[in-house]
Design an enzyme around this catalytic site. Sequence first.
Site, PDB file in Angstrom:
ATOM      1  N   VAL A 135       0.835  -1.206   0.000  1.00 30.39           N
ATOM      2  CA  VAL A 135       0.000   0.000   0.000  1.00 30.39           C
ATOM      3  C   VAL A 135       0.873   1.261   0.000  1.00 30.39           C
ATOM      4  O   VAL A 135       0.655   2.171  -0.813  1.00 30.39           O
ATOM      5  CB  VAL A 135      -0.964   0.005   1.212  1.00 30.39           C
ATOM      6  CG1 VAL A 135      -1.797   1.278   1.227  1.00 30.39           C
ATOM      7  CG2 VAL A 135      -1.872  -1.229   1.174  1.00 30.39           C
TER       8      VAL A 135
ATOM      9  N   GLU B 234      -2.411 -14.633   2.502  1.00 27.72           N
ATOM     10  CA  GLU B 234      -1.111 -14.612   3.172  1.00 27.72           C
ATOM     11  C   GLU B 234      -0.577 -16.040   3.295  1.00 27.72           C
ATOM     12  O   GLU B 234      -1.340 -17.005   3.188  1.00 27.72           O
ATOM     13  CB  GLU B 234      -1.286 -14.073   4.606  1.00 27.72           C
ATOM     14  CG  GLU B 234      -1.952 -12.728   4.711  1.00 27.72           C
ATOM     15  CD  GLU B 234      -1.000 -11.593   4.411  1.00 27.72           C
ATOM     16  OE1 GLU B 234       0.209 -11.769   4.615  1.00 27.72           O
ATOM     17  OE2 GLU B 234      -1.475 -10.541   3.961  1.00 27.72           O
TER      18      GLU B 234
ATOM     19  N   LYS C 216     -13.328  -5.567  10.304  1.00 29.68           N
ATOM     20  CA  LYS C 216     -14.004  -4.635   9.386  1.00 29.68           C
ATOM     21  C   LYS C 216     -15.472  -4.467   9.769  1.00 29.68           C
ATOM     22  O   LYS C 216     -16.017  -3.361   9.695  1.00 29.68           O
ATOM     23  CB  LYS C 216     -13.878  -5.145   7.960  1.00 29.68           C
ATOM     24  CG  LYS C 216     -12.431  -5.111   7.444  1.00 29.68           C
ATOM     25  CD  LYS C 216     -12.306  -5.907   6.167  1.00 29.68           C
ATOM     26  CE  LYS C 216     -10.907  -5.814   5.574  1.00 29.68           C
ATOM     27  NZ  LYS C 216     -10.707  -6.763   4.466  1.00 29.68           N
TER      28      LYS C 216
END
Length: 431
Positions: A17, A193, A208
């Site tokens: 990111v 991952e 989230k």
Amino acid sequence: MTAGDRVRIGLLGCGNVGAAVARMLHDHAEDIELRSGLRLEVTRVAVRDGARDRDVPVPRERFTTDPREVVDDPDVDVVAEVMGGIEPAHSLILAAFAAGKPVVTANKELLGTFGAELFEAAGRHDVDLLYEASVGGGIPLIRPLLESLAGERIVRVTGIVNGTTNYVLTRMSEDGSSLADAIAEAQSLGYAEADPTADIDGHDAAAKAAILAAIAFDAPVVAGDVYREGIAEVSADDIANARRLGYVLKLLAIAEVVDGGVSVRVHPAMIPSDHPLASVRLSFNAVLIEGERVGELMLFGRGAGGDPTATSVVGDLIEASRNLRHGGRSAGAARARVRPIKPIDELPAQYCIVLRVDDRPGVLAAIAAAFAEHDVSIKSVWQEGHGEEAQLVVVTHRGPERALRACTDALRSLAAVREVSSVIRVEGGEP
Ligand SMILES: NC(=O)c1ccc[n+]([C@@H]2O[C@H](COP(=O)([O-])OP(=O)(O)OC[C@H]3O[C@@H](n4cnc5c(N)ncnc54)[C@H](OP(=O)(O)O)[C@@H]3O)[C@@H](O)[C@H]2O)c1
């Protein structure tokens, strides 16, 4: 351009990111300046490995391996935390606030746990804490909820907020892949991952869900409040049964108001194949918002990946920079309205229960009696014989979760029931 039009950005992290943010700020600098009147420039970057070459348009001397230098540097006006994890990210953000610097973060894990403390600290220091990238990667979700829908009463938010599990379930549904093969494929494509536990067990989606619930319902929800089941137990049979009944199996994050309380949960669920979330395939994310006046609203897009996520971070950086230069703060904090968290036992639910039973007369009657005894009404039963045993797929009507659980336990102890092979919730109405 005056010095006041230049805003200096410090990046904590330059991975997937962070590097995409640095490239976007550089490549889109003119567009950003045209729209905001500001030139955002990366002046400091913290990484763990100072020796690694990085494909970013930032001179090497601006890199450091001491993240505290970024926060403390007088040449940094706004901090972007894109390093992930709880510590040192948590302490660094608090230090940035104490230095009067706004922070943009993509860190759902941190916000899902320490959100209330961080928002309180941002408020105390009168600086922004913006976090569009923390849920849904590149999908604008936080600002629409906080600003565009500020006057609306949200009743439910239902999301596919984890791209890895959605990818895995899509491959299992469409290509008959096993769970293990689909996970291995997601890893080889860089979606999952090396240790996919946080995704597969629903931890990522739960963090989230907590963030979305906190915003939608003004309540200080944390990840620990979220009821959570992952997809580790989902089998190819579950997917086949769902399809046969007109459903698609998804990992859903659901936050809703129930009897004045808030229910937040993450679990696999069968949804009708014509439900808006059923068509969200592969690694895409989507969130369906239901409001009292606006009705249904769905936001769909790439929930992860460096470039999509960077668009959210950069949008927040522009907003924080504008506020810094022109005064004001953005709506960011979850305002504390005390609303009890409803335990899953107190919610209504609908189950699809799959049983392996003896294929002999009287079995169906014994099973029906167990349902009747617990006051659980059956919507449909589908039976398939396999020699001496049969598979029964029972879909219940909506009823109290507690009764459904007690009924399932009772079924397990029936002599004719060889196994309760799976119990999956049904959401989103009839197919
Ligand atoms: N990737 C996505 O698609 C995505 C989507 C939405 C949100 N997010 C969130 O964005 C954040 C970053 O994710 P990412 O995928 O970019 O992670 P990443 O590729 O692992 O990058 C992390 C960066 O932080 C640096 N870093 C980590 N710990 C550090 C420390 N103690 N001191 C100095 N530098 C440190 C790393 O340095 P090195 O490069 O030297 O290792 C790396 O540059 C996470 O909170 C994640 O949840 C990611």
